[in-house]
Motif scaffolding. Structure first.
Motif, PDB file in Angstrom:
ATOM      1  N   LYS A 188       0.825  -1.215   0.000  1.00 15.81           N
ATOM      2  CA  LYS A 188       0.000   0.000   0.000  1.00 15.81           C
ATOM      3  C   LYS A 188       0.857   1.262   0.000  1.00 15.81           C
ATOM      4  N   SER A 218      -7.258   2.629  -0.200  1.00 12.94           N
ATOM      5  CA  SER A 218      -6.136   1.955  -0.864  1.00 12.94           C
ATOM      6  C   SER A 218      -4.774   2.496  -0.414  1.00 12.94           C
ATOM      7  N   TYR A 219      -4.787   3.425   0.550  1.00 17.96           N
ATOM      8  CA  TYR A 219      -3.539   3.993   1.088  1.00 17.96           C
ATOM      9  C   TYR A 219      -3.436   3.675   2.573  1.00 17.96           C
ATOM     10  N   GLN A 220      -2.216   3.630   3.076  1.00 19.77           N
ATOM     11  CA  GLN A 220      -2.034   3.482   4.522  1.00 19.77           C
ATOM     12  C   GLN A 220      -1.573   4.822   5.104  1.00 19.77           C
TER      13      GLN A 220
END
Length: 370
Positions: A188, A218-220
């Motif tokens: 990610k 979809s991102y950390q």
């Protein structure tokens, strides 16, 4: 020679540490006593006072801590007299340093200012104190030279920005090792959260920064822990939706990030120098903000925009810092034309800042100006 250096914040500790290293190259037998932090101590400075004992944020907090501030001023004067330095070097931290500079000049000490007080932003009348009390000024922003010399007839030296050296001289982990050691997802992309270094601002900033996490699945999201705050301070923000945290690894985090949300300050320039698109966030105490906006004369609050003299990064300030606005602006820089435009502007920014060697040049000039 003997050098006495006074820095009062994390950024001053960073630049002070690189200045100490440079001074020791120019003057190998230098004796250095300092007010600063762990980095200055590790670089070879004899630490008289840690900046954690001096960093008060906002007008209200300063008022509440006036007795402590005056105790620190008295102790500083006594300590300078006892050490009897050949040169005193002030690093930013103007409220404290300009008071000490007045006393130091009256007592015959040689005074140097490395990293100018931001008098171009507010209380420009402080130029009178600087002209009276500072023997040599070394500035790090390109527009400061014109401000001092053309507007106020006060000669200064532009040495370039020390962040360029600080970033280059910092050893950073590779992406795979960094993610593995900090329990981060290996695939990610990272959105870095740089919420500041003081408790009050971190609490305010993280509340709104984390409010958009659900919109970017979809991102950390990874919080950059400040060296001035203990790990347990961040624990409440890591509950619920999975949010990661790294301590004392801001540069490595930035290097491997895709985008960032950054509280205004030096961090905005650091983020730009790493080439990471960002949204600048700031929300202060209401009373402090009302006072500040009446005395600050700038069009922008981030160093990136101030140096470029136009909006390169979006600034969401006070009432504009909302979940809705932050989601909108962050969406623009994770992909698309706005992201590419910002990255292109960062290249121009680096050119304006000059090349490497700010700390070494400043040290060389300080040693020469005996």
């Amino acid at each position: 020679m003997k050098y006495y250096i006074i820095a009062g914040e994390a950024s001053g500790d960073l630049h002070g540490s690189n200045l100490i290293k440079a001074l020791k190259k120019e003057d190998p037998s230098a004796a250095i006593r300092c007010w600063g932090g762990d980095l200055m101590q590790q670089a070879g400075g004899d630490l008289a006072k840690h900046y954690k004992d001096m960093a008060f944020m906002g007008f209200l907090e300063v008022l509440m801590n006036i007795p402590t501030i005056f105790k620190n001023i008295s102790y500083c004067k006594e300590d300078i007299q006892k050490f009897n330095p050949d040169q005193i070097i002030f690093i930013d931290f103007s409220g404290f340093n300009l008071r000490i500079a007045k006393w130091a000049k009256e007592h015959g000490f040689k005074t140097n200012y490395y990293i100018s007080p931001q008098i171009w932003a507010s209380r420009e009348s402080r130029i009178k104190k600087i002209k009276r009390d500072i023997d040599h000024m070394y500035v790090i922003l390109p527009f400061e030279k014109d401000f001092y010399e053309k507007k106020h007839g006060y000669p200064v030296q532009f040495v370039g920005h020390p962040l360029i050296d600080a970033i280059e001289n910092t050893s950073l982990q590779d992406n795979e090792t960094f993610r593995k050691e900090n329990g981060l997802d290996s695939d990610k992309p990272i959105i870095a959260l740089l919420p500041g270094s003081r408790k009050q601002e971190v609490q305010k900033m993280l509340e709104v920064m984390l409010s958009v996490k659900k919109d970017f699945p979809s991102y950390q999201f990874v919080i950059a822990g400040a060296p001035s705050l203990p790990d347990e301070f961040y624990t409440p923000f890591l509950k619920g939706d999975k949010v990661e945290y790294v301590s004392n690894k801001t540069y490595t985090l930035l290097k491997h990030s895709h985008a960032a949300m950054v509280t205004s300050g030096t961090a905005t320039l650091e983020t730009a120098l790493f080439g990471i698109p960002q949204v600048v966030c700031y929300k202060g105490n209401w009373i402090s903000y009302q006072i500040a906006k009446r005395i600050i004369t700038l069009d922008y609050i981030s160093l990136v925009n101030l140096i470029m003299k136009r909006e390169v990064v979006k600034e969401l300030i006070q009432n504009d810092l909302t979940t809705k606005n932050l989601k909108t602006e962050l969406s623009k820089i994770v992909d698309g034309a706005e992201r590419e435009r910002m990255l292109s502007d960062y290249t121009l920014l680096k050119e304006k800042l000059g090349g490497k060697g700010a700390s070494q040049l400043a040290a060389q000039l300080i040693v020469e100006n005996v």
